[in-house]
Design a protein around this motif. Structure first.
Motif, mmCIF file in Angstrom:
data_model
loop_
_atom_site.group_PDB
_atom_site.id
_atom_site.type_symbol
_atom_site.label_atom_id
_atom_site.label_comp_id
_atom_site.label_asym_id
_atom_site.label_seq_id
_atom_site.Cartn_x
_atom_site.Cartn_y
_atom_site.Cartn_z
ATOM 1 N N ASN A 1 0.816 -1.210 0.000
ATOM 2 C CA ASN A 1 0.000 0.000 0.000
ATOM 3 C C ASN A 1 0.852 1.264 0.000
ATOM 4 O OD1 ASN A 1 -1.747 -1.989 2.173
ATOM 5 N ND2 ASN A 1 -2.789 -1.204 0.389
ATOM 6 N N ASN A 2 0.381 2.296 -0.723
ATOM 7 C CA ASN A 2 1.012 3.602 -0.632
ATOM 8 C C ASN A 2 0.434 4.347 0.565
ATOM 9 O OD1 ASN A 2 -1.514 4.726 -1.466
ATOM 10 N ND2 ASN A 2 -0.933 4.488 -3.617
ATOM 11 N N TRP A 3 0.928 5.553 0.822
ATOM 12 C CA TRP A 3 0.515 6.288 2.021
ATOM 13 C C TRP A 3 -0.978 6.609 2.016
ATOM 14 C CZ3 TRP A 3 -1.696 11.089 1.618
ATOM 15 C CH2 TRP A 3 -1.549 11.743 0.386
ATOM 16 N N TYR A 4 -1.528 6.899 0.827
ATOM 17 C CA TYR A 4 -2.948 7.240 0.732
ATOM 18 C C TYR A 4 -3.812 6.028 1.064
ATOM 19 C CZ TYR A 4 -7.393 8.700 -1.323
ATOM 20 O OH TYR A 4 -8.723 9.008 -1.519
ATOM 21 N N GLU A 5 -3.451 4.874 0.534
ATOM 22 C CA GLU A 5 -4.210 3.647 0.807
ATOM 23 C C GLU A 5 -4.110 3.256 2.281
ATOM 24 O OE1 GLU A 5 -3.579 1.744 -3.677
ATOM 25 O OE2 GLU A 5 -2.289 1.165 -2.014
ATOM 26 N N LYS A 6 -2.943 3.497 2.905
ATOM 27 C CA LYS A 6 -2.791 3.192 4.331
ATOM 28 C C LYS A 6 -3.728 4.049 5.177
ATOM 29 C CE LYS A 6 2.011 1.600 4.083
ATOM 30 N NZ LYS A 6 3.433 1.905 4.370
ATOM 31 N N LEU A 7 -3.890 5.312 4.787
ATOM 32 C CA LEU A 7 -4.819 6.186 5.522
ATOM 33 C C LEU A 7 -6.267 5.731 5.336
ATOM 34 C CD1 LEU A 7 -3.301 9.740 4.860
ATOM 35 C CD2 LEU A 7 -3.296 8.463 6.999
ATOM 36 N N LEU A 8 -6.604 5.279 4.124
ATOM 37 C CA LEU A 8 -7.962 4.771 3.881
ATOM 38 C C LEU A 8 -8.233 3.517 4.710
ATOM 39 C CD1 LEU A 8 -8.464 5.161 0.007
ATOM 40 C CD2 LEU A 8 -9.434 6.558 1.828
ATOM 41 N N ILE A 9 -7.210 2.674 4.870
ATOM 42 C CA ILE A 9 -7.361 1.466 5.685
ATOM 43 C C ILE A 9 -7.586 1.845 7.149
ATOM 44 C CG2 ILE A 9 -6.160 -0.592 6.547
ATOM 45 C CD1 ILE A 9 -4.804 -0.772 3.777
ATOM 46 N N ILE A 10 -6.856 2.854 7.629
ATOM 47 C CA ILE A 10 -7.054 3.344 9.001
ATOM 48 C C ILE A 10 -8.492 3.846 9.174
ATOM 49 C CG2 ILE A 10 -6.399 5.128 10.671
ATOM 50 C CD1 ILE A 10 -3.549 4.942 9.547
ATOM 51 N N ARG A 11 -8.982 4.590 8.170
ATOM 52 C CA ARG A 11 -10.373 5.081 8.214
ATOM 53 C C ARG A 11 -11.351 3.909 8.277
ATOM 54 N NH1 ARG A 11 -14.233 8.934 6.696
ATOM 55 N NH2 ARG A 11 -15.839 8.128 5.310
ATOM 56 N N LYS A 12 -11.132 2.907 7.435
ATOM 57 C CA LYS A 12 -12.025 1.742 7.380
ATOM 58 C C LYS A 12 -12.037 0.999 8.718
ATOM 59 C CE LYS A 12 -12.811 -2.511 4.698
ATOM 60 N NZ LYS A 12 -12.449 -3.580 5.630
ATOM 61 N N LYS A 13 -10.863 0.754 9.289
ATOM 62 C CA LYS A 13 -10.774 0.025 10.561
ATOM 63 C C LYS A 13 -11.378 0.842 11.709
ATOM 64 C CE LYS A 13 -6.812 -2.880 9.349
ATOM 65 N NZ LYS A 13 -7.658 -4.093 9.266
ATOM 66 N N SER A 14 -11.237 2.170 11.642
ATOM 67 C CA SER A 14 -11.826 3.023 12.679
ATOM 68 C C SER A 14 -13.350 2.969 12.632
ATOM 69 C CB SER A 14 -11.342 4.468 12.508
ATOM 70 O OG SER A 14 -9.940 4.557 12.600
ATOM 71 N N LEU A 15 -13.906 3.006 11.420
ATOM 72 C CA LEU A 15 -15.359 2.908 11.267
ATOM 73 C C LEU A 15 -15.864 1.549 11.746
ATOM 74 C CD1 LEU A 15 -15.753 4.565 7.732
ATOM 75 C CD2 LEU A 15 -16.417 5.549 9.924
ATOM 76 N N GLU A 16 -15.108 0.485 11.443
ATOM 77 C CA GLU A 16 -15.488 -0.853 11.887
ATOM 78 C C GLU A 16 -15.428 -0.959 13.411
ATOM 79 O OE1 GLU A 16 -12.755 -3.316 9.780
ATOM 80 O OE2 GLU A 16 -13.957 -3.367 7.940
ATOM 81 N N PHE A 17 -14.430 -0.315 14.017
ATOM 82 C CA PHE A 17 -14.294 -0.344 15.478
ATOM 83 C C PHE A 17 -15.510 0.318 16.141
ATOM 84 C CE2 PHE A 17 -13.048 1.607 19.482
ATOM 85 C CZ PHE A 17 -12.440 0.548 20.149
ATOM 86 N N ILE A 18 -15.926 1.472 15.602
ATOM 87 C CA ILE A 18 -17.095 2.167 16.156
ATOM 88 C C ILE A 18 -18.343 1.312 16.005
ATOM 89 C CG2 ILE A 18 -18.614 4.169 15.851
ATOM 90 C CD1 ILE A 18 -16.099 5.744 14.986
ATOM 91 N N GLU A 19 -18.499 0.680 14.832
ATOM 92 C CA GLU A 19 -19.681 -0.147 14.581
ATOM 93 C C GLU A 19 -19.738 -1.343 15.525
ATOM 94 O OE1 GLU A 19 -21.878 -2.402 10.805
ATOM 95 O OE2 GLU A 19 -20.008 -1.315 10.515
ATOM 96 N N GLU A 20 -18.573 -1.903 15.877
ATOM 97 C CA GLU A 20 -18.526 -3.104 16.715
ATOM 98 C C GLU A 20 -18.649 -2.789 18.205
ATOM 99 O OE1 GLU A 20 -14.884 -4.977 15.680
ATOM 100 O OE2 GLU A 20 -15.532 -5.497 13.647
ATOM 101 N N HIS A 21 -18.140 -1.624 18.646
ATOM 102 C CA HIS A 21 -18.029 -1.359 20.074
ATOM 103 C C HIS A 21 -19.022 -0.323 20.614
ATOM 104 C CE1 HIS A 21 -14.148 -3.283 19.167
ATOM 105 N NE2 HIS A 21 -14.172 -3.681 20.416
#
Length: 236
Positions: A100-120
């Motif tokens: 992943n490039n830096w932009y894709e890494k930030l998108l992955i962080i966004r995705k995992k953060s949204l998933e964390f909120i949805e789960e917890h």
């Protein structure tokens, strides 16, 4: 149409529909739609992140013009985003992770953060928390959104100038209180703001507000003589 693609954005799963934006081997953007066949397949598709590549098989279709006068022109909308084809996918296979490039890494962080909120977070508040922190309103209950619209405060759920101003002000003064010089604090904010813009979905309102603050901080840093009106005009 059989092609190996790369996911250029966070794909969306809505019920049994899997959709998003991809880039093919000719570096052409496509919007795709796929109907999920089983709960097991849905679980595997949820693990797909931006930057991953898969083999797609399906049919290409040109976006249709609206059939009703003054209706939303989806074809024009896609054209303005440099997308000229809709890809109706029948089969997805050979998915693998790429570097992943830096932009894709930030998108992955966004995705995992949204998933964390949805789960917890409780189901009733998860949508509001996602909207306030990341500008994501897909989980927001329709009746709550309508209530915010009727009260005239729906703008609170969209990341915009208000959120950016509060965030920048709070973080900036925290840095100064902790002993960081104003010059270093401005440089830190210049690094954080583009990252925050991507994490919140890079919507026009976020880009506008963040860009305006960046211009203002640059003027302050280089001690140039420009008024606030100049900053607004340049951002416009």
């Amino acid at each position: 149409y059989n092609v190996e693609i790369v996911f250029s954005s966070i794909p969306v799963i809505n019920g049994d529909q899997f959709k998003g934006e991809i880039v093919n081997s000719f570096n052409e953007k496509l919007t795709f739609y796929y109907r999920i066949k089983s709960p097991e397949e849905k679980i595997s598709l949820e693990k797909i992140n931006p930057g991953m590549s898969c083999r797609f098989s399906g049919e290409l279709e040109m976006p249709k013009l609206p059939t009703v006068p003054n209706a939303f022109n989806y074809k024009q909308y896609l054209y303005e985003h440099k997308i000229h084809w809709q890809y109706w996918v029948d089969e997805i296979s050979q998915c693998k992770s790429e570097e992943n490039n830096w932009y894709e890494k930030l998108l992955i962080i966004r995705k995992k953060s949204l998933e964390f909120i949805e789960e917890h977070f409780p189901k009733e508040s998860a949508g509001i928390v996602q909207a306030l922190l990341f500008g994501e309103r897909s989980l927001l209950q329709q009746e709550i959104e309508i209530a915010y619209q009727e009260l005239g405060i729906v703008h609170l759920l969209a990341i915009s100038g208000l959120h950016v101003a509060l965030l920048v002000s709070a973080f900036y003064y925290m840095l100064v209180i902790c002993g960081v010089t104003h010059e270093k604090a401005r440089l830190i904010m210049l690094i954080i703001l583009p990252v925050y813009t991507i994490l919140t979905g890079a919507t026009p309102s976020v880009i506008r507000a963040s860009f305006m603050v960046i211009v203002y901080l640059l003027i302050k840093h280089f001690k140039m003589k420009f008024s606030s009106v100049d900053v607004i005009s340049f951002t416009c």
